[in-house]
Design an enzyme around this catalytic site. Structure first.
Site, PDB file in Angstrom:
ATOM      1  N   ASN A 199      37.139 -27.884  62.732  1.00  0.00           N
ATOM      2  CA  ASN A 199      37.981 -27.968  63.494  1.00  0.00           C
ATOM      3  C   ASN A 199      38.839 -29.445  64.465  1.00  0.00           C
ATOM      4  O   ASN A 199      39.159 -30.400  63.217  1.00  0.00           O
ATOM      5  CB  ASN A 199      37.079 -28.061  65.027  1.00  0.00           C
ATOM      6  CG  ASN A 199      37.400 -26.732  66.479  1.00  0.00           C
ATOM      7  OD1 ASN A 199      38.869 -26.917  67.139  1.00  0.00           O
ATOM      8  ND2 ASN A 199      36.778 -25.824  66.514  1.00  0.00           N
ATOM      9  N   ARG A 200      39.152 -29.462  65.342  1.00  0.00           N
ATOM     10  CA  ARG A 200      40.543 -30.956  65.977  1.00  0.00           C
ATOM     11  C   ARG A 200      39.712 -31.498  66.157  1.00  0.00           C
ATOM     12  O   ARG A 200      38.489 -31.979  67.371  1.00  0.00           O
ATOM     13  CB  ARG A 200      41.212 -29.768  66.832  1.00  0.00           C
ATOM     14  CG  ARG A 200      42.022 -28.626  66.345  1.00  0.00           C
ATOM     15  CD  ARG A 200      42.514 -27.712  66.827  1.00  0.00           C
ATOM     16  NE  ARG A 200      43.089 -26.980  66.301  1.00  0.00           N
ATOM     17  CZ  ARG A 200      42.979 -25.544  66.369  1.00  0.00           C
ATOM     18  NH1 ARG A 200      41.743 -25.230  66.230  1.00  0.00           N
ATOM     19  NH2 ARG A 200      44.131 -24.643  65.672  1.00  0.00           N
ATOM     20  N   HIS A 206      40.616 -29.684  60.654  1.00  0.00           N
ATOM     21  CA  HIS A 206      39.121 -29.292  59.472  1.00  0.00           C
ATOM     22  C   HIS A 206      39.561 -30.771  58.456  1.00  0.00           C
ATOM     23  O   HIS A 206      39.537 -30.477  57.259  1.00  0.00           O
ATOM     24  CB  HIS A 206      39.899 -28.576  58.694  1.00  0.00           C
ATOM     25  CG  HIS A 206      39.327 -26.946  59.665  1.00  0.00           C
ATOM     26  ND1 HIS A 206      38.451 -26.946  60.774  1.00  0.00           N
ATOM     27  CD2 HIS A 206      40.179 -25.830  59.378  1.00  0.00           C
ATOM     28  CE1 HIS A 206      38.636 -25.605  61.553  1.00  0.00           C
ATOM     29  NE2 HIS A 206      39.421 -24.993  60.950  1.00  0.00           N
ATOM     30  N   HIS A 241      34.024 -21.907  56.100  1.00  0.00           N
ATOM     31  CA  HIS A 241      35.325 -20.879  56.761  1.00  0.00           C
ATOM     32  C   HIS A 241      35.286 -19.666  56.388  1.00  0.00           C
ATOM     33  O   HIS A 241      36.308 -18.931  56.043  1.00  0.00           O
ATOM     34  CB  HIS A 241      37.021 -21.765  56.933  1.00  0.00           C
ATOM     35  CG  HIS A 241      37.555 -21.662  57.658  1.00  0.00           C
ATOM     36  ND1 HIS A 241      38.208 -20.647  58.230  1.00  0.00           N
ATOM     37  CD2 HIS A 241      37.986 -22.292  58.835  1.00  0.00           C
ATOM     38  CE1 HIS A 241      39.131 -20.651  59.044  1.00  0.00           C
ATOM     39  NE2 HIS A 241      38.778 -21.837  59.612  1.00  0.00           N
ATOM     40  N   TYR A 244      36.166 -15.683  56.222  1.00  0.00           N
ATOM     41  CA  TYR A 244      37.128 -14.792  57.832  1.00  0.00           C
ATOM     42  C   TYR A 244      36.131 -13.559  56.741  1.00  0.00           C
ATOM     43  O   TYR A 244      35.563 -13.113  55.761  1.00  0.00           O
ATOM     44  CB  TYR A 244      37.967 -14.272  56.311  1.00  0.00           C
ATOM     45  CG  TYR A 244      39.184 -16.024  57.537  1.00  0.00           C
ATOM     46  CD1 TYR A 244      40.240 -14.808  58.462  1.00  0.00           C
ATOM     47  CD2 TYR A 244      38.862 -16.290  56.439  1.00  0.00           C
ATOM     48  CE1 TYR A 244      40.890 -16.111  58.972  1.00  0.00           C
ATOM     49  CE2 TYR A 244      39.688 -17.754  57.444  1.00  0.00           C
ATOM     50  CZ  TYR A 244      41.226 -17.112  58.657  1.00  0.00           C
ATOM     51  OH  TYR A 244      41.806 -17.967  59.107  1.00  0.00           O
ATOM     52  N   ASP A 248      39.863 -18.432  70.121  1.00  0.00           N
ATOM     53  CA  ASP A 248      40.262 -19.514  68.518  1.00  0.00           C
ATOM     54  C   ASP A 248      39.180 -20.446  69.112  1.00  0.00           C
ATOM     55  O   ASP A 248      39.677 -21.348  69.996  1.00  0.00           O
ATOM     56  CB  ASP A 248      41.498 -20.070  68.263  1.00  0.00           C
ATOM     57  CG  ASP A 248      41.153 -20.977  67.737  1.00  0.00           C
ATOM     58  OD1 ASP A 248      39.800 -21.225  66.221  1.00  0.00           O
ATOM     59  OD2 ASP A 248      42.195 -21.435  66.833  1.00  0.00           O
ATOM     60  N   GLN A 269      32.690 -21.551  66.549  1.00  0.00           N
ATOM     61  CA  GLN A 269      33.931 -20.713  67.095  1.00  0.00           C
ATOM     62  C   GLN A 269      34.076 -20.010  66.064  1.00  0.00           C
ATOM     63  O   GLN A 269      33.819 -19.032  65.200  1.00  0.00           O
ATOM     64  CB  GLN A 269      34.256 -22.103  65.708  1.00  0.00           C
ATOM     65  CG  GLN A 269      36.112 -21.727  66.315  1.00  0.00           C
ATOM     66  CD  GLN A 269      36.218 -23.214  67.929  1.00  0.00           C
ATOM     67  OE1 GLN A 269      35.971 -23.694  68.303  1.00  0.00           O
ATOM     68  NE2 GLN A 269      37.497 -22.756  68.117  1.00  0.00           N
ATOM     69  N   GLU A 308      32.064 -19.738  62.600  1.00  0.00           N
ATOM     70  CA  GLU A 308      32.219 -20.849  62.048  1.00  0.00           C
ATOM     71  C   GLU A 308      31.495 -22.433  63.373  1.00  0.00           C
ATOM     72  O   GLU A 308      30.981 -21.940  64.207  1.00  0.00           O
ATOM     73  CB  GLU A 308      33.036 -21.988  62.746  1.00  0.00           C
ATOM     74  CG  GLU A 308      34.131 -20.843  61.484  1.00  0.00           C
ATOM     75  CD  GLU A 308      35.932 -21.634  62.145  1.00  0.00           C
ATOM     76  OE1 GLU A 308      36.425 -23.074  62.093  1.00  0.00           O
ATOM     77  OE2 GLU A 308      36.681 -21.034  62.490  1.00  0.00           O
TER      78      GLU A 308
END
Length: 358
Positions: free
Chosen positions: A89-90, A115, A190, A192, A256, A295, A323
């Site tokens: 994440n950020r 990330h 991560h 999908y 998100d 997340q 996540e």
């Protein structure tokens, strides 16, 4: 019931540095199959049965390493199936202060660090050892040393990740890390997911349950404001099964966001982070974790430019991520659960993605 197969490997391509990259295949006693490459620790494929017993793909990915190295993929950089670190994440503006010392990380998401930076764990070739777990399940151990100063982070961080394909059609992921200097650590995968891959136009019809009564409010650049807002009355309320797309139009840009998990840990040390049901195939996904947050990302930035398994194009919202993690930007929010790993400590977390039908 047949015994699980011994993990196998085959050539998958060559890294940008020219190293041969293998692809490992884990097959359990029911025939479910996970394919994992040590390039990025990436889960490239996951085959599980539907309600009719037919195996089918449930993750987005490519059938060769070239797909992950293509200019289109590098530009989109969706992190399909990859291990994420040092910090998932950020981190706002790539900055944090630790023990009175300021640190500046690489910024690769506008002004922010995302990330792990420009070359996160998703772009390194991990050391891989295939083996059989004590219960007979096929497993793969990946190790990586992230050196002091890597993307701006302090300390030599030694990371081990174990993938196990269990007899109950669960992919179990265990993370361990140690360091010789204090450093932020937030590791995740991560993947999908699309439980009806190739059979539906997008993943918005998947019914999602998130047992969380708060979520992390973010600004328009997806950095937390610090507020943990209650979900009742908002499009973030998934405490009851709700189609992923039912209220996504009420969320600018789409989902998100980090949900705050509140259930107490079970005796196993895990709690339920999410449950997904796909009505077309009957497939279900239960996510269990020891982490405090999850997340949910709805594939908002997919745009159809990437084509993966079976020639399937991946348009917006074709896959979604769950996540398991600590909260974004935690080093800058003392009230969030701590993410600083110190010498002598061991980071350990476990996440289970268990597939079933109904």
């Amino acid at each position: 019931m047949a015994a699980a197969a011994t993990p196998t490997s085959a050539p998958f391509g060559y890294s940008p540095e020219g190293d041969a990259v293998p692809l490992f295949t884990l097959t359990n006693a029911h025939g479910a199959e996970a394919r994992i490459t040590p390039y990025g620790g990436t889960v490239t494929s996951l085959l599980v049965p539907d309600r009719a017993g037919q195996l089918g793909e449930v993750v987005l990915g490519f059938d060769s390493l070239d797909g992950y190295l293509s200019p289109a993929y590098q530009q989109a950089n969706p992190y399909f199936g990859a291990l994420i670190g040092r910090y998932a994440n950020r981190i706002g503006q790539g900055r944090f202060t630790l023990d009175g010392r300021p640190y500046q990380l690489a910024t690769n998401n506008g002004l922010h660090h995302l990330h792990g930076g420009r070359r996160g764990f998703n772009q390194v070739l991990w050391q891989a050892t295939a083996h059989t777990a004590p219960d007979g399940s096929p497993a793969l151990r990946l190790t990586h040393l992230s050196p002091d100063g890597d993307e701006g982070y302090p300390g030599n961080l030694q990371v081990t990740v174990d993938y196990t394909l269990c007899a109950d059609n669960a992919l179990r992921i265990e993370y361990h890390a140690t360091t010789d200097k204090a450093t932020p650590v937030n590791l995740t995968n991560h993947c999908y997911f699309n439980l009806a891959h190739g059979q539906v136009p997008d993943a918005l019809g998947h019914e999602l349950t998130l047992p969380a009564d708060r979520y992390t409010v973010v600004d328009d650049t997806l950095i937390p404001t610090g507020e943990l807002r209650p979900v009742p009355g908002t499009p973030f309320d998934f405490r009851e099964p709700t189609a992923l797309g039912a209220r996504i139009g009420q969320v600018p840009g789409g989902y998100d966001h980090n949900w705050v998990l509140h259930q107490p840990l079970a005796p196993s040390g895990l709690h339920r982070a999410a449950f997904v049901h796909e009505p077309t195939t009957g497939r279900t996904l239960t996510v269990l974790t020891s982490q405090p947050g999850v997340q949910c990302y709805a594939g908002n930035f997919l745009d159809g430019s990437l084509t993966g398994h079976d020639g399937t194009a991946y348009p917006r919202h074709y896959g979604f991520c769950l996540e398991t993690q600590h909260f974004p930007d935690s080093p800058n929010h003392p009230d969030f659960p701590g993410t600083i790993l110190r010498p002598g400590q061991v980071f350990h977390s476990t996440t289970v993605y268990r597939f079933g039908v109904r």
